[in-house]
Design a protein around this motif. Structure first.
Motif, PDB file in Angstrom:
ATOM      1  N   ILE A 270       4.394   2.025   1.506  1.00  0.00           N
ATOM      2  CA  ILE A 270       4.389   2.508   2.896  1.00  0.00           C
ATOM      3  C   ILE A 270       4.334   1.308   3.832  1.00  0.00           C
ATOM      4  O   ILE A 270       5.020   1.251   4.833  1.00  0.00           O
ATOM      5  N   SER A 271       3.469   0.340   3.486  1.00  0.00           N
ATOM      6  CA  SER A 271       3.265  -0.809   4.365  1.00  0.00           C
ATOM      7  C   SER A 271       2.539  -1.917   3.610  1.00  0.00           C
ATOM      8  O   SER A 271       1.875  -1.665   2.608  1.00  0.00           O
ATOM      9  N   SER A 272       2.644  -3.114   4.133  1.00  0.00           N
ATOM     10  CA  SER A 272       1.826  -4.215   3.619  1.00  0.00           C
ATOM     11  C   SER A 272       0.506  -4.282   4.387  1.00  0.00           C
ATOM     12  O   SER A 272      -0.351  -5.098   4.082  1.00  0.00           O
TER      13      SER A 272
ATOM     14  N   TYR B 251       0.849  -1.188   0.000  1.00  0.00           N
ATOM     15  CA  TYR B 251       0.000   0.000   0.000  1.00  0.00           C
ATOM     16  C   TYR B 251       0.883   1.234   0.000  1.00  0.00           C
ATOM     17  O   TYR B 251       1.903   1.275   0.678  1.00  0.00           O
ATOM     18  N   GLY B 252       0.468   2.216  -0.757  1.00  0.00           N
ATOM     19  CA  GLY B 252       1.231   3.447  -0.859  1.00  0.00           C
ATOM     20  C   GLY B 252       0.315   4.652  -0.894  1.00  0.00           C
ATOM     21  O   GLY B 252      -0.911   4.536  -0.859  1.00  0.00           O
TER      22      GLY B 252
ATOM     23  N   GLU C  92       9.126   8.613   5.117  1.00  0.00           N
ATOM     24  CA  GLU C  92      10.262   7.955   5.778  1.00  0.00           C
ATOM     25  C   GLU C  92      10.172   8.096   7.289  1.00  0.00           C
ATOM     26  O   GLU C  92      10.393   7.131   8.024  1.00  0.00           O
ATOM     27  N   GLU C  93       9.855   9.292   7.760  1.00  0.00           N
ATOM     28  CA  GLU C  93       9.741   9.530   9.205  1.00  0.00           C
ATOM     29  C   GLU C  93       8.580   8.729   9.796  1.00  0.00           C
ATOM     30  O   GLU C  93       8.693   8.188  10.892  1.00  0.00           O
ATOM     31  N   TYR C  94       7.466   8.651   9.066  1.00  0.00           N
ATOM     32  CA  TYR C  94       6.309   7.889   9.534  1.00  0.00           C
ATOM     33  C   TYR C  94       6.649   6.415   9.668  1.00  0.00           C
ATOM     34  O   TYR C  94       6.366   5.783  10.692  1.00  0.00           O
ATOM     35  N   VAL C  95       7.253   5.854   8.647  1.00  0.00           N
ATOM     36  CA  VAL C  95       7.616   4.430   8.662  1.00  0.00           C
ATOM     37  C   VAL C  95       8.604   4.151   9.782  1.00  0.00           C
ATOM     38  O   VAL C  95       8.471   3.170  10.518  1.00  0.00           O
ATOM     39  N   ALA C  96       9.600   5.022   9.929  1.00  0.00           N
ATOM     40  CA  ALA C  96      10.584   4.841  11.004  1.00  0.00           C
ATOM     41  C   ALA C  96       9.909   4.884  12.379  1.00  0.00           C
ATOM     42  O   ALA C  96      10.220   4.066  13.257  1.00  0.00           O
TER      43      ALA C  96
END
Length: 88
Positions: free
Chosen positions: A50-52, A30-31, A79-83
């Protein structure tokens, strides 16, 4: 890449999209993409993975739309959100 949700703001000049894609191994990705014509010309950016997890990606979509994230800053904010989500 399929658009599965769209949020339009600023008189339809700022558009956020939640996308779904399938990786080579069959996993869902998902993006989020953002496009704008606020500054006279079309600007676009996308983060395709962004994520699965759809709900994690949807949270990011809402965060981006609520904070009027522009294409020029989408990648850095993603990037900051994922981190923040996945750092132990």
């Amino acid at each position: 890449m399929n658009v599965i949700r769209e949020i339009r703001t600023a008189g339809d000049r700022l558009v956020y999209r939640l996308t779904e894609d399938e990786a080579d191994d069959g996993a869902r990705r998902y993006g989020v993409s953002v496009s704008t014509t606020l500054f006279g010309k079309l600007e676009e950016a996308a983060v395709t993975d962004i994520s699965s997890c759809r709900s994690d990606a949807e949270r990011f979509l809402l965060l981006a739309a609520d904070n009027s994230v522009l294409p020029s800053t989408l990648c850095e904010i993603a990037e900051e959100y994922v981190a923040a989500c996945y750092t132990v």
